[in-house]
Design a protein around this motif. Structure first.
Motif, PDB file in Angstrom:
ATOM      1  N   GLY A 179       0.803  -1.212   0.000  1.00  0.00           N
ATOM      2  CA  GLY A 179       0.000   0.000   0.000  1.00  0.00           C
ATOM      3  C   GLY A 179       0.837   1.264   0.000  1.00  0.00           C
ATOM      4  N   GLN A 180       2.034   1.205   0.634  1.00  0.00           N
ATOM      5  CA  GLN A 180       2.863   2.388   0.829  1.00  0.00           C
ATOM      6  C   GLN A 180       2.014   3.514   1.396  1.00  0.00           C
ATOM      7  OE1 GLN A 180       5.561   3.331  -2.342  1.00  0.00           O
ATOM      8  NE2 GLN A 180       6.744   1.524  -1.938  1.00  0.00           N
ATOM      9  N   TYR A 181       1.740   4.570   0.648  1.00  0.00           N
ATOM     10  CA  TYR A 181       0.998   5.690   1.218  1.00  0.00           C
ATOM     11  C   TYR A 181      -0.503   5.449   1.218  1.00  0.00           C
ATOM     12  CZ  TYR A 181      -0.261  10.581   2.112  1.00  0.00           C
ATOM     13  OH  TYR A 181      -0.766  11.729   2.637  1.00  0.00           O
ATOM     14  N   GLU A 182      -0.980   4.388   0.555  1.00  0.00           N
ATOM     15  CA  GLU A 182      -2.420   4.177   0.470  1.00  0.00           C
ATOM     16  C   GLU A 182      -3.026   3.939   1.840  1.00  0.00           C
ATOM     17  OE1 GLU A 182      -2.847   0.959  -2.310  1.00  0.00           O
ATOM     18  OE2 GLU A 182      -1.386   1.907  -3.633  1.00  0.00           O
ATOM     19  N   GLY A 183      -2.378   3.078   2.650  1.00  0.00           N
ATOM     20  CA  GLY A 183      -2.912   2.804   3.976  1.00  0.00           C
ATOM     21  C   GLY A 183      -3.006   4.053   4.831  1.00  0.00           C
ATOM     22  N   LYS A 239     -19.499  -2.816  17.524  1.00  0.00           N
ATOM     23  CA  LYS A 239     -20.303  -2.226  16.462  1.00  0.00           C
ATOM     24  C   LYS A 239     -20.006  -2.906  15.123  1.00  0.00           C
ATOM     25  CE  LYS A 239     -20.544   2.481  18.404  1.00  0.00           C
ATOM     26  NZ  LYS A 239     -20.214   3.919  18.139  1.00  0.00           N
ATOM     27  N   PRO A 240     -20.993  -2.968  14.242  1.00  0.00           N
ATOM     28  CA  PRO A 240     -20.726  -3.507  12.911  1.00  0.00           C
ATOM     29  C   PRO A 240     -19.736  -2.621  12.166  1.00  0.00           C
ATOM     30  CG  PRO A 240     -22.919  -2.513  13.014  1.00  0.00           C
ATOM     31  CD  PRO A 240     -22.407  -2.555  14.411  1.00  0.00           C
ATOM     32  N   ILE A 241     -18.899  -3.230  11.330  1.00  0.00           N
ATOM     33  CA  ILE A 241     -17.860  -2.520  10.589  1.00  0.00           C
ATOM     34  C   ILE A 241     -18.377  -2.247   9.171  1.00  0.00           C
ATOM     35  CG2 ILE A 241     -15.465  -2.534   9.829  1.00  0.00           C
ATOM     36  CD1 ILE A 241     -15.682  -2.734  12.833  1.00  0.00           C
ATOM     37  N   PRO A 242     -18.773  -0.995   8.865  1.00  0.00           N
ATOM     38  CA  PRO A 242     -19.364  -0.716   7.551  1.00  0.00           C
ATOM     39  C   PRO A 242     -18.358  -0.474   6.437  1.00  0.00           C
ATOM     40  CG  PRO A 242     -19.416   1.261   8.883  1.00  0.00           C
ATOM     41  CD  PRO A 242     -18.829   0.181   9.749  1.00  0.00           C
ATOM     42  N   VAL A 243     -17.068  -0.249   6.797  1.00  0.00           N
ATOM     43  CA  VAL A 243     -16.049   0.052   5.788  1.00  0.00           C
ATOM     44  C   VAL A 243     -14.766  -0.697   6.129  1.00  0.00           C
ATOM     45  CG1 VAL A 243     -14.588   1.812   4.731  1.00  0.00           C
ATOM     46  CG2 VAL A 243     -16.977   2.322   5.236  1.00  0.00           C
ATOM     47  N   VAL A 244     -14.262  -1.430   5.146  1.00  0.00           N
ATOM     48  CA  VAL A 244     -12.947  -2.062   5.242  1.00  0.00           C
ATOM     49  C   VAL A 244     -12.131  -1.604   4.038  1.00  0.00           C
ATOM     50  CG1 VAL A 244     -11.640  -4.219   5.227  1.00  0.00           C
ATOM     51  CG2 VAL A 244     -13.823  -4.087   6.469  1.00  0.00           C
ATOM     52  N   TYR A 245     -10.936  -1.089   4.281  1.00  0.00           N
ATOM     53  CA  TYR A 245     -10.025  -0.700   3.197  1.00  0.00           C
ATOM     54  C   TYR A 245      -8.834  -1.636   3.255  1.00  0.00           C
ATOM     55  CZ  TYR A 245      -7.484   2.156  -0.145  1.00  0.00           C
ATOM     56  OH  TYR A 245      -6.824   2.588  -1.274  1.00  0.00           O
ATOM     57  N   ASP A 246      -8.674  -2.465   2.219  1.00  0.00           N
ATOM     58  CA  ASP A 246      -7.601  -3.455   2.189  1.00  0.00           C
ATOM     59  C   ASP A 246      -6.479  -2.970   1.273  1.00  0.00           C
ATOM     60  OD1 ASP A 246      -5.963  -5.632   2.185  1.00  0.00           O
ATOM     61  OD2 ASP A 246      -7.472  -7.075   1.539  1.00  0.00           O
ATOM     62  N   ALA A 247      -5.451  -2.350   1.861  1.00  0.00           N
ATOM     63  CA  ALA A 247      -4.332  -1.825   1.087  1.00  0.00           C
ATOM     64  C   ALA A 247      -3.365  -2.923   0.669  1.00  0.00           C
ATOM     65  CB  ALA A 247      -3.584  -0.760   1.895  1.00  0.00           C
ATOM     66  N   ILE A 248      -3.522  -4.117   1.204  1.00  0.00           N
ATOM     67  CA  ILE A 248      -2.675  -5.241   0.832  1.00  0.00           C
ATOM     68  C   ILE A 248      -3.343  -6.063  -0.258  1.00  0.00           C
ATOM     69  CG2 ILE A 248      -1.501  -7.312   1.655  1.00  0.00           C
ATOM     70  CD1 ILE A 248      -1.460  -6.052   4.431  1.00  0.00           C
ATOM     71  N   SER A 249      -4.573  -6.496  -0.001  1.00  0.00           N
ATOM     72  CA  SER A 249      -5.429  -7.161  -0.989  1.00  0.00           C
ATOM     73  C   SER A 249      -4.903  -8.508  -1.463  1.00  0.00           C
ATOM     74  CB  SER A 249      -5.700  -6.240  -2.191  1.00  0.00           C
ATOM     75  OG  SER A 249      -6.433  -5.111  -1.776  1.00  0.00           O
ATOM     76  N   GLY A 265     -22.206  -3.152   4.062  1.00  0.00           N
ATOM     77  CA  GLY A 265     -20.979  -2.369   4.060  1.00  0.00           C
ATOM     78  C   GLY A 265     -20.217  -2.496   2.752  1.00  0.00           C
ATOM     79  N   VAL A 266     -19.109  -1.756   2.666  1.00  0.00           N
ATOM     80  CA  VAL A 266     -18.286  -1.770   1.458  1.00  0.00           C
ATOM     81  C   VAL A 266     -16.840  -2.069   1.828  1.00  0.00           C
ATOM     82  CG1 VAL A 266     -17.874   0.734   1.549  1.00  0.00           C
ATOM     83  CG2 VAL A 266     -17.601  -0.504  -0.618  1.00  0.00           C
ATOM     84  N   MET A 267     -16.217  -2.960   1.075  1.00  0.00           N
ATOM     85  CA  MET A 267     -14.791  -3.233   1.233  1.00  0.00           C
ATOM     86  C   MET A 267     -14.068  -2.807  -0.033  1.00  0.00           C
ATOM     87  SD  MET A 267     -12.682  -6.621   2.470  1.00  0.00           S
ATOM     88  CE  MET A 267     -12.558  -7.597   0.981  1.00  0.00           C
ATOM     89  N   VAL A 268     -12.973  -2.063   0.143  1.00  0.00           N
ATOM     90  CA  VAL A 268     -12.176  -1.567  -0.970  1.00  0.00           C
ATOM     91  C   VAL A 268     -10.918  -2.413  -1.082  1.00  0.00           C
ATOM     92  CG1 VAL A 268     -10.953   0.423  -1.919  1.00  0.00           C
ATOM     93  CG2 VAL A 268     -13.030   0.767  -0.565  1.00  0.00           C
ATOM     94  N   VAL A 269     -10.625  -2.924  -2.280  1.00  0.00           N
ATOM     95  CA  VAL A 269      -9.396  -3.673  -2.518  1.00  0.00           C
ATOM     96  C   VAL A 269      -8.599  -2.972  -3.607  1.00  0.00           C
ATOM     97  CG1 VAL A 269     -10.392  -5.867  -1.781  1.00  0.00           C
ATOM     98  CG2 VAL A 269     -10.479  -5.229  -4.202  1.00  0.00           C
TER      99      VAL A 269
END
Length: 362
Positions: A179-183, A239-249, A265-269
């Motif tokens: 991810g470098q700067y993405e995370g 609490k439920p997790i509505p957003v996951v951002y996966d900078a590794i994927s 929810g939405v997960m970003v890869v």
């Protein structure tokens, strides 16, 4: 015809080598930027080894997506910019628009002034990581090919700052070499959007780095394997997790993030999806967004132009911060070692971004 130094891949699979090519001429609503600092990303190694996104534009190919410098020329119809302005911008695949060279063409509505007191090296760490995180989280959830955005309300839009106050978010790879700067950028943007707590995974030595970006909790992925991540997250919040951002994927991180993601929810890869089809909604309402971070053309161009109206202001206020810099010696040629270190196979970078100063020795 005026020539410039550049790193060139002369054929598919050919490594970058120092050579020369013509200095491009900016077209309507474009500027010519004299690059003073250029950063390295994992995609650059893919360009030289596999021809990733270079084949359509022919050879020799030029790599590089992150740069900062000064405006050196104005195309027809450009307003609000002057020669000499200090700017940062994101390059992409056509050779005239890539950044591993002394001069690059950029769109006038997708460059940002560098704040006073910020170095060119710091500024060069921002563009691609910021775009990747922003497109992934906030661009419309409309599939184009295999890519789409998360569809959240961006914090620079009216009512967007703090819109998701009190809702938790998870960032996988808060400081990863992939991810470098993405995370870190994703963490910073999620903080602006009001998410809380913001949970990140990271190696132990980058805990402080993630917290400085805005993470409230950091889980050491070496001490807590990804198949045990759900339990660790549950100990932080119920609490439920509505957003996951996966900078590794990688498949294991996507599987873990998808299991934790709340229905609806939405997960970003950032790499190829392995748990669902991007742009479609599953039976429980979960959505998978796959980042397409090219902002120079296509569906993300308008989104990026809007974001760039606010980039300088966000940097000046400290809402988003540049990455930690490791300076590569040797100017333009020094990028060659940086490309090797930043490859997905080597994974030799964590918590910093590799940057070369192009005027070194001048």
């Amino acid at each position: 015809m005026s020539m410039q130094n550049a790193l060139l891949s002369t054929a598919k699979g050919a490594p970058f080598k120092l050579g020369t090519r013509p200095i491009p001429t900016p077209g309507p609503k474009q500027v010519l930027v004299k690059n003073l600092a250029v950063a390295v990303n994992p995609v650059d190694d893919a360009i030289q080894k596999s021809g990733f996104m270079s084949d359509p534009f022919g050879y020799p190919a030029v790599g590089g997506s992150d740069a900062a410098g000064t405006v050196a020329g104005l195309g027809e119809g450009v307003v609000n910019w002057s020669v000499g302005d200090r700017v940062l911008y994101q390059g992409y695949w056509p050779p005239d628009r890539a950044t591993f060279q002394e001069y690059t063409v950029a769109d006038a509505d997708r460059i940002a002034k560098i704040p006073a007191g910020m170095s060119y090296e710091q500024a060069a760490t921002v563009p691609l990581g910021l775009a990747t995180a922003a497109v992934g989280l906030y661009a419309p959830f409309v599939a184009f090919g295999e890519r789409c955005g998360g569809g959240l309300l961006a914090p620079w839009e009216a009512g967007g700052r703090g819109e998701y106050s009190g809702k938790p978010a998870l960032v996988l790879g808060g400081s990863s070499s992939v991810g470098q700067y993405e995370g870190p950028a994703a963490i910073q943007l999620l903080k602006l959007s009001g998410f809380d707590p913001i949970i990140a995974t990271s190696s132990a030595h980058n805990v402080g780095y993630c917290k400085a970006a805005g993470a409230t909790h950091v889980i050491d992925y070496k001490a807590t394997p990804y198949d045990e991540l759900a339990k660790a997250v549950a100990e932080i919040t119920q609490k439920p997790i509505p957003v996951v951002y996966d900078a590794i994927s990688f498949p294991e991180t996507q599987k873990a993030g998808w299991a934790i993601l709340a229905p609806g929810g939405v997960m970003v890869v950032t790499l190829g999806p392995s748990v669902a089809r991007a742009g479609e909604q599953t039976e429980d309402g979960k959505r998978l967004a796959r980042v397409g971070a090219v902002i120079g053309a296509g569906p993300n161009a308008g989104f990026a132009a809007r974001m760039y109206e606010f980039v300088t202001d966000m940097l000046e206020k400290g809402d988003i911060k540049p990455n930690n810099v490791e300076l590569l010696p040797g100017g333009l040629a020094g990028l060659l070692a940086g490309v090797e270190r930043s490859s997905l196979s080597t994974q030799g970078v964590s918590g910093v971004k590799l940057v070369a100063r192009l005027d070194e020795g001048q």
